[in-house]
Design an enzyme around this catalytic site. Structure first.
Site: not given
Ligand code: PHB
Ligand code: APR
Length: 398
Positions: A296, A387
């Protein structure tokens, strides 16, 4: 009961719903089958950092209106390590892209609302879903509806958008597939807290105690993550321990401490990189989490599902409009190129920021990599290009 459609879509996550929407806009009939109930699908808590190409496709699908109104534009983010913070200005570096923070659940709600309007069929709480005859001209999907009644749908094509634990990937003969898997020696502990975020921007922090990150769901609710061991449990983390650890890891000179508040939700997410090849067999096509998983860290999961759908919808629409199957036949090859680019970046960003205990040499290298990144405009630009999202390969048809 027997019925016919053009495309049978299995799974009502972002991949299945967006595919169904784009096909409808080109006049292609489709049916969606979903194992869970609608409330569950609309409320699953997941990351929601939308890349520009994702926003563009949701706009083209006519489902981008609320995300422009309610989503939060992000033009940069903070990188913290060694007690210092660096702001990385994505807009300035890439000259274009920004990202929009808009929870995945909201994307799903918008797509479902659009489907309600067109009245295209969608069945929730189905069971025993079985794709059959995928090598023939007219594949079928058997399933039971919520009341237990058996159905059989005949279709031209089946789209397997049923996530990592779905039934479509295993329907491709194992002898014809190759899978690639990497596990990580850590997991993410995520919390939702009733505490205002300290910044409008995301903060990614590397620390010898482990990675942590600051995100948000509203002006009042923070979303925070901590790297933990893969076998760690929620019970090991009372609220006090969570806040102490977050403050320690996120701390940087001159930056405010995190706002603390009641913790509304806690969860642990395993980290995994996974790809199956190819994405198609006969008349079955896999898209989204059914085909691949990314850790994630770079929030690529949803965007990658949408990128697959960009190519798959192009292939299906080109076939129905012009009788030309070449784009569809090239789906797996084309989609996998971008999937592997996103896999590479997701892994690199994960390894850049997480801490593996006991690996002192690697820890020094990691510090050097971080220093090298923030010292070089060229390195930061490359980082931001990945990104903020590589372009999609599929064409938009209407
Ligand atoms: C989020 O859950 O808001 C989130 C998770 C990982 C990221 C960016 C945002 O890289
Ligand atoms: N029959 C019908 N539906 C099924 C079946 C089945 N046998 N198995 C799973 N499903 C459903 C799941 O309940 C889920 O709603 O398929 C859907 C798959 O949706 P997602 O898991 O959201 O996957 P996808 O649409 O590919 O979206 C990818 O989800 O996991 C995140 O980070 C990932 O953001 C990315 C996104």
């Amino acid at each position: 009961m027997k019925s016919d459609t053009q495309v049978a879509i299995i799974g009502a996550g972002p991949a299945g719903l967006l595919l169904g929407r784009l096909l409808r806009l080109s006049g292609i009939d489709n049916v969606i089958l979903e194992a869970r109930d609608r409330h569950y699908v609309e409320n699953r808590l997941r990351a929601g950092l939308l890349e520009q190409p994702t926003v563009d496709l949701l706009d083209a699908a006519g489902t981008g209106e609320r995300l422009h109104r309610e989503g939060k534009f992000h033009e940069g983010f903070e990188l913290r390590f060694g007690g210092r913070s660096t702001r990385i200005d994505m807009r300035e570096l890439t000259g274009r892209a920004i990202t929009i923070l808009y929870p995945q659940t909201e994307v799903v709600k918008d797509l479902l609302a659009a489907r309600d309007k067109t009245g295209d069929p969608i069945a929730f709480e189905v069971s025993d879903v079985t794709p059959e005859d995928i090598e023939g001209d007219r594949p079928t999907v058997r399933y039971r509806d919520a009341a237990g009644v058996a159905h059989e749908i005949r279709a031209d094509f089946i789209a397997g958008c049923d996530g990592f634990h779905g039934v479509c990937r295993p329907a491709i003969p194992a002898s014809l597939t190759k899978t690639f898997l990497r596990d990580y020696p850590f997991a993410w502990f995520g919390i939702l807290a009733d505490a205002p975020p300290i910044s409008d921007e995301l903060i990614y922090a590397h620390h010898i105690r482990g990675f942590s990150m600051h995100s948000m769901r509203s002006d009042k609710v923070s979303r925070l993550y901590l790297q933990v061991a893969p076998d760690d449990t929620i019970e090991n983390w009372n609220d006090e321990r969570i806040w102490t650890e977050l403050q320690l890891r996120m701390g940087s000179e001159g930056s405010p401490r995190l706002n603390e508040g009641p913790i509304l939700h806690k969860s642990i997410t395993p980290m995994r990189s996974f790809v199956t090849e190819p994405l198609q067999h006969g008349r079955l096509f896999l898209a989204g989490d059914a085909a691949h998983i990314v850790p994630p860290t770079a929030a690529k999961g949803l965007n990658l599902a949408v990128a697959d759908v960009s190519v798959l919808s192009d292939g299906l629409i080109t076939f129905y409009k012009h009788g030309d199957r070449s784009v569809l036949d090239g789906y797996s090859h084309l989609a996998l190129q971008r999937i592997w680019r996103a896999q590479e970046f997701s892994r690199a960003m994960t390894e850049l920021l997480h801490h593996v205990p006991g690996q002192e040499f690697d820890e020094r290298l990691q510090r050097a990599r971080l220093e090298g990144l923030v010292a070089s405009r060229a390195a930061m630009t490359t980082f931001c290009e990945n990104y903020t999202g590589l372009p999609f390969a599929g064409r938009i048809h209407h």
